[in-house]
Design an enzyme around this catalytic site. Structure first.
Site, PDB file in Angstrom:
ATOM      1  CD1 TRP A 190      -1.785  -2.429   1.718  1.00 45.53           C
ATOM      2  CD2 TRP A 190      -3.017  -1.295  -0.046  1.00 45.53           C
ATOM      3  NE1 TRP A 190      -2.808  -3.188   1.318  1.00 45.53           N
ATOM      4  CE2 TRP A 190      -3.522  -2.656   0.346  1.00 45.53           C
ATOM      5  CE3 TRP A 190      -3.466  -0.416  -1.104  1.00 45.53           C
ATOM      6  CZ2 TRP A 190      -4.692  -2.954  -0.327  1.00 45.53           C
ATOM      7  CZ3 TRP A 190      -4.409  -0.931  -1.677  1.00 45.53           C
ATOM      8  CH2 TRP A 190      -5.176  -2.272  -1.480  1.00 45.53           C
TER       9      TRP A 190
ATOM     10  CG  ASP B 292      -2.895   4.106   4.015  1.00 48.23           C
ATOM     11  OD1 ASP B 292      -2.873   3.550   3.021  1.00 48.23           O
ATOM     12  OD2 ASP B 292      -3.939   3.915   4.822  1.00 48.23           O
TER      13      ASP B 292
ATOM     14  CE  LYS C 156      -8.309  -2.277   4.369  1.00 46.94           C
ATOM     15  NZ  LYS C 156      -8.086  -3.284   3.300  1.00 46.94           N
TER      16      LYS C 156
END
Lengths: 430, 430
Positions: free
Chosen positions: B166, B239, B263
């Site tokens: 990511w 992030d 999430k």
């Protein structure tokens, strides 16, 4: 081996009706467990409850199992049966042991949902095979940027036909990414009309695209059968957010059709783009990855995690529209509803006025004015007390506005019209 | 004047249990009508149903009223009580006569929802007053573009510490909008570590920002207490999509924290950005309007229609986290769960292996391998049959992966570990 099963609830300790005047009847809606087409078990439970709602939300006359008639412009009313089905399945989707909200977007369950939603939409709109169907995030407001980024280089011209606030926003945002030309504007007549022939338009020969907003929610103007003819090599692009799936559309006329779901086809959070395949790829190099049609086309809308629940809700709506007979049948219902309302306005001897030119009056959003803002406020307030909510006009124009999307029942429009007549009778002398 | 009211369902026509081996018990969950804090009326209904599910979804051993243990990495399991509450309220939210999905985003009902969600998140994370809280669409993948567009001019440098897939995506996307510098990469060691001191980093003096991904879901590496020190004028950006609200965070260390909700805190469709106020404004001129922090800050996330239902769900989750005692308490629970699982892996004599350096093992995502892909597939399949689903590792790395976010009950981890031990006992000789 299916056994019919019916449960009756027995209440212990009185009928439970609250003595407070704030109480309201909120019967618990009929619940079906399991897949509705076989082996279903039904439980009906009813209770009379007090809910302790803050006074301004108190609704004194309730119909439709507690449901109000919601005339909001978006987010908007959804079909009651669709909301109920979503409610039934929310905790445990089809026995999977988890909610649709909790599933991997790459698992077979959700894949079946998004694929069916796409298939049903293709069926509804008769979308030709050479078009992509993309489920996006960011609203139509993100497409205002994405469209010129994908279709144009910065030196290209794009023509905008501006019939209201939303087309105007698209026009302004496009100025960052191309040479945006105002080909027509209804501003001078307060956005009450739509061009009726190409001769009124200042189109640019060789323009990359011509942009229209098919239905303007604030001003209540809607393109009917006429769309501007575009030159060879010029693409017709339409923001259909607020009349999407309200009537059949000849998709092949358009290069791109886009629509935020939260007017006619779902909750907010998903925006659908129908893009002719030859228009995918070739986006400007600085296009954000999430605004590039190719990102989504190449990955069937699963480049990253899509707005799963919103897509699921759209799928339920598409399925329901097909059950109702498709968009021809839906269009007939919508035209009937709109006619009832416009006839009441036009037949009120000026007590209610709709300024929009008759030939382009929106079937989705019906704005009207009364003698004064105070009168309008009184009407809106009385309607709310009678279970007809969100009738206040858009903050930029005031007045009254009834949004009567697909899911607004005809009975809601009839109830509104009955109140309009009664209100007029009581106030006419004033 | 509240009267306790209990309904018992009486079943007519047998117990309704399906004789098909495909049947499963799906008791209808407890339903509460009205506001839970007063004048509540409760109806409990239970039915045994068959649901006719396709064979691959058949689950033979069910606990927790039909609910499986869902180890998916996102979308992910939500707290069961939160899903139930959302289900109860879905058709008629607090007696308003419409769903939260159908409300105007500018009406007082939804405003109360989004304001409470923001207030609760501020309380959870102790967010200082000089930070905006923005509810956005487009996922973290859109923030990969928005962050450099908002914080940098094209000539500015931004440093990226890449500890997994990511962070790598953020680094690549940023190259369109600034001079993105790779300050550290874990690629050579297959993303199994995190820098532990600044001396390992190739930071750029005067960089506009330093970007980290706080928790990498695919590789299972997580920043713990250490974050890189940044120079005066350099902003730390994180992030936190996959460990957001799993533990306390010193927000004041960061200029921007962003997180896709799906999430730890909600369904997909909303992304939360916490942005220091002085960093709002000054976005590059070609920034799409929906990617400009100022657009959303100026309009309290209501520039256009936000993803209302997703925001509502996040609000329920934030409220639940506060009820559980806040993020200190949540962190303790998460550490306990992770310890159970890592201890089982490390104590398996190599039958299960986690390649991640012990000091940076993620508390959220636990990847491990077994002797062969076939063994892994057999384990994942057996687990699924026992109600523990979505254990397959990410397609890019294979193996097994248990995501054990906030909402994964400790009992789910214990059940997984019990299976791991039992599976090992049965397969050890092989």
């Amino acid at each position: 081996m299916a056994r019919a099963l019916v449960a009756r609830s027995t209440f212990l300790g009185g009928d439970g009706r609250c003595s407070s005047p704030a109480s309201q009847v909120s019967p618990f809606s009929h619940v079906r467990i399991g897949r509705p087409d076989r082996r279903q078990r039904e439980i009906s439970c009813t209770a009379t409850v007090g809910t302790g709602i803050a006074p301004s939300s108190r609704i004194e006359s309730i119909e439709n199992d507690g449901r109000v008639y919601n005339f909001a412009a978006g987010p908007a009313t959804l079909p009651a049966n669709v909301v109920k089905k979503a409610q039934q399945d929310l905790y445990n989707w089809q026995g999977c042991g988890m909610s649709i909200m909790e599933m991997s977007h790459r698992g077979k369950e959700f894949l079946s949902v998004i694929q069916k939603a796409e298939a049903d939409l293709r069926a509804l709109l008769a979308i030709p095979d050479n078009y992509e169907v993309l489920f996006l995030q960011g609203g139509a407001s993100t497409l205002f940027s994405a469209i010129p980024l994908n279709l144009c280089s910065p030196e290209d011209t794009a023509d905008f036909i501006v019939t209201g606030s939303w087309g105007d926003k698209a026009y302004k945002e496009a100025q960052k990414y191309c040479k945006a030309n105002l080909a027509w504007s209804g501003k001078a007549t307060k956005y009450t009309s739509i061009p009726s022939s190409g001769s009124e338009l200042k189109l640019t020969p060789g323009a990359k695209f011509v942009h229209v907003c098919a239905n303007e929610t604030i001003h209540g103007v809607e393109f009917k059968d006429w769309y501007p003819a575009v030159g060879e090599g010029t693409i017709l692009v339409a923001d259909m957010s607020s009349n999407f799936c309200s009537k059949p559309v000849d998709v092949s006329k358009f290069g791109v059709i886009y629509a935020g779901a939260q007017k006619n086809v779902g909750p907010s959070g998903v925006t659908i783009a129908i893009v002719r395949k030859d228009l995918v790829g070739g986006a400007q190099p600085t296009t954000p990855v999430m605004l590039d049609f190719k990102t989504h086309a190449d990955n069937k809308s699963l480049y990253n995690t899509p707005p799963c629940f919103a897509i699921y809700m759209c799928g339920l709506v598409f399925e329901d529209l097909l059950h109702q007979g498709g968009l021809e049948a839906i269009a007939r219902k919508n035209n009937d509803k709109a006619e009832i309302l416009y006839r009441a306005i036009d037949g009120s001897d000026g007590f209610y006025k709709c300024p929009v030119e008759a030939s382009v009056r929106s079937v989705m959003n019906v704005p009207f004015t009364m003698a004064s803002p105070e009168m309008e406020a009184a009407f809106v307030k009385e309607a709310a007390g009678k279970g007809m909510v969100q009738l206040k006009g858009h903050r930029s124009v005031g007045g009254v506005r009834a949004s009567i999307y697909n899911a607004m029942p005809r009975a809601g429009v009839e109830k509104l019209v009955a109140l309009m007549k009664d209100f007029q009778a009581r106030h006419q002398a004033k």
